[in-house]
Design a protein around this motif. Sequence first.
Motif, PDB file in Angstrom:
ATOM      1  N   ALA A 190       8.331   1.054   9.571  1.00 25.03           N
ATOM      2  CA  ALA A 190       8.609   2.206   8.702  1.00 25.03           C
ATOM      3  C   ALA A 190       9.554   3.184   9.404  1.00 25.03           C
ATOM      4  N   LEU A 191       9.316   3.402  10.695  1.00 23.62           N
ATOM      5  CA  LEU A 191      10.188   4.321  11.443  1.00 23.62           C
ATOM      6  C   LEU A 191      11.610   3.767  11.524  1.00 23.62           C
ATOM      7  N   TYR A 192      11.709   2.456  11.737  1.00 19.20           N
ATOM      8  CA  TYR A 192      13.033   1.837  11.828  1.00 19.20           C
ATOM      9  C   TYR A 192      13.794   1.992  10.512  1.00 19.20           C
ATOM     10  N   LEU A 193      13.117   1.671   9.403  1.00 15.12           N
ATOM     11  CA  LEU A 193      13.790   1.783   8.097  1.00 15.12           C
ATOM     12  C   LEU A 193      14.108   3.238   7.758  1.00 15.12           C
ATOM     13  N   PHE A 203      22.984   5.414  14.939  1.00 14.55           N
ATOM     14  CA  PHE A 203      21.811   5.855  14.173  1.00 14.55           C
ATOM     15  C   PHE A 203      20.694   6.339  15.104  1.00 14.55           C
ATOM     16  N   ILE A 204      20.554   5.686  16.250  1.00 15.58           N
ATOM     17  CA  ILE A 204      19.563   6.166  17.225  1.00 15.58           C
ATOM     18  C   ILE A 204      19.944   7.578  17.667  1.00 15.58           C
ATOM     19  N   GLY A 216      12.634  14.759  18.071  1.00 16.34           N
ATOM     20  CA  GLY A 216      13.528  13.604  18.014  1.00 16.34           C
ATOM     21  C   GLY A 216      13.172  12.564  19.058  1.00 16.34           C
ATOM     22  N   LEU A 217      12.865  13.042  20.264  1.00 18.58           N
ATOM     23  CA  LEU A 217      12.498  12.112  21.331  1.00 18.58           C
ATOM     24  C   LEU A 217      11.157  11.448  21.017  1.00 18.58           C
ATOM     25  N   GLY A 218      10.265  12.219  20.385  1.00 18.45           N
ATOM     26  CA  GLY A 218       8.967  11.664  19.974  1.00 18.45           C
ATOM     27  C   GLY A 218       9.161  10.547  18.958  1.00 18.45           C
ATOM     28  N   LEU A 246       9.356   4.784  17.826  1.00 17.46           N
ATOM     29  CA  LEU A 246      10.155   3.672  17.308  1.00 17.46           C
ATOM     30  C   LEU A 246      10.239   2.537  18.334  1.00 17.46           C
ATOM     31  N   LEU A 247      10.385   2.912  19.593  1.00 14.50           N
ATOM     32  CA  LEU A 247      10.517   1.905  20.647  1.00 14.50           C
ATOM     33  C   LEU A 247       9.169   1.447  21.192  1.00 14.50           C
TER      34      LEU A 247
END
Lengths: 45, 383
Positions: free
Chosen positions: B208-211, B358-359, B372-374, B379-380
Amino acid sequence: MYDYLLQRYGDRAAFWGTALWYGVLLTLVVLSFVAPAGEFRYGDI
Amino acid sequence: MSVLSLIWVMGLILVPLLYWVVPERFRSPLLVAITLAVLAFFSPVSAILLCCATIFAWIAYRFFAENGWAIAACASVQAVPLVYFKATQQFQGFGAPDLIIAIGLSYYALRAIHYTLEAYKGGLPQHGPIDVVNYMLFLPTLLAGPIHRFPQFHQDQQRRRWNSALFSEGLERLLYGYFKIAFIANVMINEWFIGHINDHMVEGSRSALYLTMIAKGLNGYFQFAGYSDVAIGFARLLGFRIMENFNWPLVRRNVQEFWSAWHISLTSWCREYVYVPVFSLTRARWLGIISAMMVLGLWHEFTARYLVWGIYNGAGIVAWHQWRRLAGERIDAAIVDNSLAVRIWTAISILLTMHFVFIGFTLVQNETLTGGLGFLSALLGLA
């Protein structure tokens, strides 16, 4: 758009093809404005 | 005020109509008067700042064009309101007094600096004060750019006459612009794509985070490209062919190419007025690139997240130059005769570039750098 169609398919097809293309785009834009689900949210640009 | 607002859409119809109906000598004054009226209504402080910037730009050109130090001082003064508003906008709503939003300041401040610096470099054609007023108070580029340049604008102004082909191109660009904003970005991406992610995927899952990252990146592109199309189309309705702002950035093979195709009027401004001077003084290409990308980041907002975003993209370009020197050129030479290999390599390059960019966008799409870092950590799978 018109020039592309004119080169490949001729005058008549270019006219109607372009009219159809713009018609579809314009319809979708208008629908986007008036459709209930299309409430506009200014994107984060 | 958005280009989707009723008043803007009405303006797109009425302004060109009035503009071509009135006698030729009244056209530019009419446009300037409308710009001032719009600004005075929505943002009086911006109207005052724009007038000051315009007068100051003309003074710099008229009296200080020969003096490098004076021109540098003038350009710095032009940057002060921009820096002030960018530095204070983050405190809005957090106890600081409400600031009056200066509509269009980000764009006309850079136009004023461009004009001032070009006055010293001798890059401006012969012109009078009215030409500067027409350039600075040009309605189509007021809201969201592009940061068009004076010489091209002046040339268009000299040659301006009714041109049905250009008018037709303008209408076409307006349609494409509104299609991008209203249908692709707002309906397809925001309603359908993100709606689907929210309704059918596990909240916080990596997929979900990736999309979400992909959706927000695409939304940013289509919104901004649409706004630029509307500005370019509007300008063409008035007989001006202003510079393009996007050139298929999402299908670029590397981050250098991407930043030559994304928000072109800003990236070329940073190249001309940040990268070139820094590189000329230091002979260090990496420093020029990082400096230019830092300015590009801070232009959006004076915050840590945009600073980090600028450095991230600058580091990406520097790394790409190193990669190209060490291995990229050899790989290109090795596969040049194999069309299938070239296609696969191109596809991989485009995908990598898009993900890199995008990252980077995720760093600035959250309210804070920590947020943003969170998001990135989650995501990773690091959180």
